[in-house]
Design an enzyme around this catalytic site. Structure first.
Site: not given
Ligand SMILES: Nc1ncnc2c1ncn2[C@@H]1O[C@H](COP(=O)(O)OP(=O)(O)O)[C@@H](O)[C@H]1O
Ligand SMILES: Cc1ncc(COP(=O)(O)OP(=O)(O)O)c(N)n1
Length: 263
Positions: A175, A206, A208-211
């Protein structure tokens, strides 16, 4: 009426932005019945993680036994799995029931707080990763697991191949939320690399975007969609969710789990 069922095995976030509560909202909004087994309770909010209480592995075994002995879900995901013995237990169920499995290798929250011990990473690579239909590292997680620095597109391609060709995942999505410039995500399924790009949204909302992204992938696999189809829906969903974030909390707020209206 038969509903597809998705299972999340993950930690809690009491503010509902990340972890299992976010997963359940995402599955619900994709028309999938969500089940959840809790691995850790966290005390966290949009400002950071204040404390973590890990559920003992033998109790996670009981949670999973309660679920699988009653109704086998159509797909499952893991999120925060903090300790190696939890991974060993979860891997047994994935092997036994052989359902599509999405692994979100949650290591560090956006706030910088660690959600997995260092020792567990080796077990993650040995047990859960080779069982995954899709593994969804962010940039930092990809660097940690592939044990390399990622700076260029060539580095990303090399990391993608390490996940699938060397570590045994069926497919990987690296990602691009933490890249500079556009938010480009990279899918590799052992045959070809495909990308989805959206303009970066200028926001700190952002949490929890990954979850949420991996929960949507799980929901789509539960419906019988292909990995490519799930990837397209996941990307469209998360882009809309970030664009329409509700502005909750004083820090990095959650995304909107109900804004995406696509098929
Ligand atoms: N500022 C942003 N604008 C557009 N898409 C985003 C943005 N931040 C994250 N994404 C998208 O959200 C999803 C989660 O990505 P990411 O943030 O890298 O994961 P995580 O939450 O695990 O760190 C991916 O599809 C990424 O491209
Ligand atoms: C309970 C719990 N699980 C996972 C996360 C991390 O969340 P994730 O969606 O990977 O992304 P960010 O919150 O780091 O954007 C969490 N905080 N808590």
């Amino acid at each position: 009426m038969t509903l597809p069922i998705g299972l999340t095995v993950a930690g809690t976030d009491p503010t509902g932005g990340a972890g299992i509560f976010a997963d359940l909202k995402a599955m619900h909004s994709r028309g999938v019945y969500g089940m959840a087994a809790v691995t850790s309770l966290t005390a966290q909010n949009t400002l950071g993680v204040q404390d973590v209480y890990n559920v003992p592995a033998d109790f996670i075994d009981k949670e999973l036994n309660s679920i699988f002995s009653d109704e086998v879900p159509h797909a499952m995901k893991t999120g925060m799995v903090a300790e190696a013995d939890m991974m060993t237990v979860i891997a047994e169920y994935i092997r036994k029931y052989n359902i599509p499995y999405v692994m979100d290798p949650v290591m560090i929250a956006t706030s910088g707080d660690r959600l997995m011990t260092d020792i567990s990473m080796a077990t993650l690579i040995d047990t859960l990763l080779p069982l995954s239909h899709i593994v969804t590292p962010n940039l930092h997680e990809a660097e940690a697991i592939a044990n390399m620095t990622i700076r260029t597109e060539e580095d990303i391609h090399r990391a993608l191949k390490i996940f699938v060709d060397e570590m045994g995942a069926a497919s990987v999505i690296i990602k691009g939320g933490h890249l500079s410039g556009d938010a480009t995500d990279y899918l590799y399924d052992g045959k070809k690399i495909s990308t989805l790009t959206r303009a970066r949204i200028d926001t700190d909302q952002t949490h929890g975007t990954g979850c949420t992204f991996s929960a949507v992938l799980t929901a789509e696999l539960a419906k019988g969609r292909t990995v490519e189809e799930a990837f397209r829906t996941g990307k469209a969903y998360i882009t809309s969710a970030i664009q329409n974030s509700p502005g909750i909390g004083k820090g990095s707020g959650p995304v909107n789990h109900f804004s995406y209206q696509g098929d």
